[in-house]
Every structure is written in C-alpha cells, then in structure tokens.
Design a protein around this motif. Structure first.
Motif, PDB file in Angstrom:
ATOM      1  N   GLU A  81       4.929   7.916  10.951  1.00 27.57           N
ATOM      2  CA  GLU A  81       5.786   6.994  11.309  1.00 27.57           C
ATOM      3  C   GLU A  81       6.957   7.973  11.646  1.00 27.57           C
ATOM      4  O   GLU A  81       7.539   8.623  10.813  1.00 27.57           O
ATOM      5  N   ARG A  85      15.790   5.559  12.920  1.00 25.15           N
ATOM      6  CA  ARG A  85      16.227   4.375  12.079  1.00 25.15           C
ATOM      7  C   ARG A  85      17.395   3.732  12.885  1.00 25.15           C
ATOM      8  O   ARG A  85      17.491   2.358  12.691  1.00 25.15           O
ATOM      9  N   PRO A  91      14.495  10.273  17.406  1.00 29.71           N
ATOM     10  CA  PRO A  91      13.840  10.338  15.963  1.00 29.71           C
ATOM     11  C   PRO A  91      13.904  11.990  15.561  1.00 29.71           C
ATOM     12  O   PRO A  91      14.146  12.775  16.007  1.00 29.71           O
TER      13      PRO A  91
END
Length: 174
Positions: A81, A85, A91
């Motif tokens: 993953e 957030r 990311p």
C-alpha cells in the motif's frame, strides 16, 4: 515470457497468455512505459510483471479481486500500500533499494483493441497509456478522490507527452 533489458535497474517481465498479444511488442511497450513513469518520479529501479491475457482471463481476475465479473482493460496489484494519506499529494516513493518489487499488471487484448479502435488510436499508443496508468497505480497513485485523480491525470499526460503520445484526457487524438 520476456524481460526488458536492465536499463537503470528497471525490470519488466512480460507473460503472454493470449496469442493475440503477439501482434503487439508488449515487452518493449511495458519497458518503455515503466522506465518513463519511474524516471518521471525520480525512481531508477523497480520490478514489474505484466500479463498479456484475453478478456475471459481478466474478467475472472476482475471478479476474484474486485468483485466485478466482467472484462476490463487493465488491472494492477501493488506489492504494498503506497497511497497518499492527504488527497492530491504525492504518495511516498517506494524504497526500491530494500524491495524493488512494485507489483503486477494484467492487460486484456480484446478490451484494449476495442477501446483503441473506438477512440481512433493506434493500439500501441493506447496500451502504452494503460501501462503508464497501471505503473502509477503500483506507485500509490489513484483516482478515487478528485485531488488524487487530478494529480494522476496530470502525471499521465506529462509522461505520455515525454513519450510523444497525445493527452488521453483532452478528447483530441491528434
């Protein structure tokens, strides 16, 4: 099964299950798309497996993994993953020095060919777009939230432009 040459420690292995993919240089397209995507994000390493399958196989995968028993153009399975957030933010990049495996991608020939024809695109150009899109998914990019979708689409457009391909979101195929 083919692997792209080791260029900058980007490794792409292709597995062809549907002979229709023999008409497309999937291994070369996958290597080019992966190197361009990883390079755009400042990543020089990563391992990806790409499956070239038929519509029935991808429908089964789509049913098994997404609960949607129908064919789709591309599926991706990140090895971890990596999603941001905060909506619209990048990311965190994977630590490819410790774990180079980024994940797996599957493409369905029939769906890809049908979409390319309908859009008036060369199949190789459409497949390259889908590969860039899928590699971004492996790196944690998504399009579920508006801010994330805008970031992902912008990156796709920039990467495809670097590859000499049109903006898939402009509606213009020239």
């Amino acid at each position: 099964m083919n692997a792209t040459p080791d260029a900058g420690a980007v490794s792409v292995e292709t597995v062809i299950e549907d002979a229709a993919w023999d008409t497309v240089p999937l291994d070369a397209l996958a290597g080019r798309a992966a190197r361009a995507t990883l390079g755009r994000l400042g990543l020089g390493a990563g391992e990806i497996v790409v499956l070239g399958c038929d519509d029935a196989r991808i429908a089964g995968l789509n049913a098994d993994f997404r609960g949607k028993p129908r064919p789709t153009n591309v599926l991706s399975w990140p090895s971890a993953e990596r999603g941001a957030r905060v909506e619209g933010q990048m990311p965190a990049p994977p630590d490819t020095a410790r774990d180079a495996e980024l994940g797996d991608i599957a493409l369905a020939f029939g769906v890809c060919a049908t979409e390319a024809r309908a859009a008036g695109l060369a199949l190789e150009a459409h497949v390259t777009h889908l590969l860039v899109h899928a590699v971004l998914h492996l790196l944690g990019f998504d399009h579920d939230r508006d801010g994330d979708a805008a970031l992902m689409e912008r990156l796709e457009t920039e990467i495809l432009a670097e590859l000499g391909l049109h903006d898939p979101y402009s509606g213009d195929v020239s």
